[in-house]
Design a protein around this motif. Structure first.
Motif, PDB file in Angstrom:
ATOM      1  N   LYS A  82       0.860  -1.187   0.000  1.00  0.00           N
ATOM      2  CA  LYS A  82       0.000   0.000   0.000  1.00  0.00           C
ATOM      3  C   LYS A  82       0.896   1.237   0.000  1.00  0.00           C
ATOM      4  CE  LYS A  82      -4.453   1.050   0.185  1.00  0.00           C
ATOM      5  NZ  LYS A  82      -5.404   0.614  -0.849  1.00  0.00           N
ATOM      6  N   PRO A  83       1.343   1.695  -1.173  1.00  0.00           N
ATOM      7  CA  PRO A  83       2.246   2.850  -1.224  1.00  0.00           C
ATOM      8  C   PRO A  83       1.604   4.131  -0.675  1.00  0.00           C
ATOM      9  CG  PRO A  83       2.225   1.675  -3.318  1.00  0.00           C
ATOM     10  CD  PRO A  83       1.093   1.129  -2.496  1.00  0.00           C
ATOM     11  N   PRO A 114       2.303  -5.543   8.240  1.00  0.00           N
ATOM     12  CA  PRO A 114       1.022  -5.009   8.724  1.00  0.00           C
ATOM     13  C   PRO A 114       0.262  -4.246   7.644  1.00  0.00           C
ATOM     14  CG  PRO A 114       2.739  -4.648  10.349  1.00  0.00           C
ATOM     15  CD  PRO A 114       3.421  -5.165   9.121  1.00  0.00           C
ATOM     16  N   VAL A 115       1.010  -3.566   6.771  1.00  0.00           N
ATOM     17  CA  VAL A 115       0.386  -2.793   5.694  1.00  0.00           C
ATOM     18  C   VAL A 115      -0.258  -3.706   4.654  1.00  0.00           C
ATOM     19  CG1 VAL A 115       0.926  -1.195   3.790  1.00  0.00           C
ATOM     20  CG2 VAL A 115       1.871  -0.791   6.055  1.00  0.00           C
ATOM     21  N   VAL A 155       4.574  -1.556  15.225  1.00  0.00           N
ATOM     22  CA  VAL A 155       3.606  -0.652  14.597  1.00  0.00           C
ATOM     23  C   VAL A 155       2.365  -0.434  15.458  1.00  0.00           C
ATOM     24  CG1 VAL A 155       4.396  -1.384  12.318  1.00  0.00           C
ATOM     25  CG2 VAL A 155       2.383  -2.471  13.326  1.00  0.00           C
ATOM     26  N   GLN A 156       2.333  -1.053  16.635  1.00  0.00           N
ATOM     27  CA  GLN A 156       1.115  -1.056  17.444  1.00  0.00           C
ATOM     28  C   GLN A 156       0.624   0.353  17.768  1.00  0.00           C
ATOM     29  OE1 GLN A 156       1.481  -3.456  21.007  1.00  0.00           O
ATOM     30  NE2 GLN A 156      -0.563  -4.303  20.684  1.00  0.00           N
ATOM     31  N   GLU A 184      -1.518   5.993   8.736  1.00  0.00           N
ATOM     32  CA  GLU A 184      -0.761   6.801   7.778  1.00  0.00           C
ATOM     33  C   GLU A 184       0.740   6.648   7.996  1.00  0.00           C
ATOM     34  OE1 GLU A 184      -4.805   8.458   8.320  1.00  0.00           O
ATOM     35  OE2 GLU A 184      -3.196   7.877   9.699  1.00  0.00           O
ATOM     36  N   ASP A 185       1.163   6.563   9.260  1.00  0.00           N
ATOM     37  CA  ASP A 185       2.584   6.407   9.560  1.00  0.00           C
ATOM     38  C   ASP A 185       3.076   5.003   9.198  1.00  0.00           C
ATOM     39  OD1 ASP A 185       2.779   9.021  10.565  1.00  0.00           O
ATOM     40  OD2 ASP A 185       2.111   8.376  12.554  1.00  0.00           O
ATOM     41  N   GLN A 186       2.214   4.005   9.345  1.00  0.00           N
ATOM     42  CA  GLN A 186       2.591   2.660   8.922  1.00  0.00           C
ATOM     43  C   GLN A 186       2.843   2.620   7.422  1.00  0.00           C
ATOM     44  OE1 GLN A 186       0.045  -0.539  10.308  1.00  0.00           O
ATOM     45  NE2 GLN A 186      -0.511   0.595  12.156  1.00  0.00           N
TER      46      GLN A 186
END
Length: 330
Positions: free
Chosen positions: A117-118, A176-177, A308-309, A314-316
């Motif tokens: 997901k870029p 995660p993404v 990433v929790q 957006e930051d991920q």
């Protein structure tokens, strides 16, 4: 795993599809498309002709046997399909291709993103895996008396892989993404169903009549963040288990499960945490990998989930949209 499968009389042939976007960082650091053109449009090939020519020449020189190069759906997005081969060979080809794509793209002053997901508002990059299984009497997904021409072994293969697919997700979509891409009604196939030429089915049967090749399966819930060696090793262990203990093949899914009235189709893992839990409970993969590799994978996935929790979505996305970070984005 390849040798263990061969000892049981089976051979797996596989081939990847690789999607990526060609981008530059915008003023706010987010990826911006650099090659205009509509979804699947030839206009993008015309606008990017110099890039495409340089890339395909470099792939040929690197002895990467590609079958098809074409514009994909998303902005500045392309797809490359690879010739089927034995598992170790196709894994090597995928890694080599990613490196070639990255270096050629940088020569043009651009960047390649292989992220699932870029950007949140773009479709993601897939890395679908096509596979077929053969024995001495030929392929098992065609030429039989079963439904859609399947041989009994072909039905066992589909049923077994479908049942084991949730645990494979931890290797097929290990970021995660990745799970931001796997949403209903987007051709990313997040439901645990199989179907004939059904692009909303996680396991898609492509009959030989569709493209003139041997009938094969496509696993759609794969993206370019996968480690192809781990994925193909695990897949062969699952293929062996599927053929050793046949299951009943459920009915094929017709159409989009998300749009079917009263559909009871089960979702595949919708997060890396769920996929990790499935891998932790998979005794086939635990036995095939051994406790050291299996445990190390579970530990690394747990560390990534914890990392990433506390991050916003957006930051991920922004944290993994550039690949690789060699020398920064200067």
């Amino acid at each position: 795993m390849e040798a263990a499968l061969a000892d049981s009389g089976w051979r797996l042939r596989a081939g990847f599809e690789l999607e990526w976007v060609v981008v530059v960082p915008g003023a706010d650091g987010t990826p911006q498309a650099v090659l205009p053109g509509g979804p699947y449009g030839a206009d993008r090939l015309i606008e990017g002709l110099d890039y495409a020519s340089a890339l395909l020449k470099a792939l040929d020189e690197a002895e990467v046997p590609w079958l098809q190069f074409h514009p994909e759906y998303g902005p500045s997005q392309f797809e490359l399909s690879f010739a089927p081969d034995r598992s170790l060979t196709v894994a090597d080809h995928l890694i080599r291709a990613r490196l070639v794509i990255q270096r050629v793209t940088r020569r043009f002053g651009w960047y390649s993103s292989f992220s699932a997901k870029p950007r949140l508002d773009w479709v993601g990059n897939g890395g679908h895996l096509h596979l077929s299984v053969l024995h001495d009497q030929g392929p098992i997904l065609q030429g039989g008396q079963g439904i859609h021409g399947l041989k009994p072994e072909g039905e066992a293969l589909i049923a077994g892989l479908l049942e084991q697919l949730p645990s494979l997700m931890a290797l097929a979509s290990p970021s995660p993404v990745s799970y931001l891409r796997l949403v209903p009604s987007s051709w990313s196939a997040p439901f645990q169903v199989w179907g004939v030429e059904n692009r909303e089915a996680a396991l898609r049967l492509v009959p030989s009549a569709a493209d003139g090749c041997d009938a094969h399966l496509e696993i759609k819930a794969v993206d370019p963040t996968t480690n192809p060696y781990l994925l193909l090793g695990a897949l062969q262990a699952q293929v062996k288990a599927a053929l050793e203990r046949p299951r009943v093949l459920p009915p094929a899914q017709i159409g989009d499960p998300a749009a079917a009235p009263g559909s009871s189709a089960r979702r595949l893992p919708s997060s890396l945490l769920e996929a990790r839990d499935a891998l932790a409970a998979d005794h086939v993969l635990e036995a095939a990998m051994g406790p050291l590799l299996h445990g190390s994978l579970l530990d690394s996935l747990a560390a990534e989930i914890q990392r990433v929790q506390q991050l916003q979505v957006e930051d991920q996305v922004s944290g993994c949209c550039w690949w690789p970070l060699v020398g920064g984005l200067a």
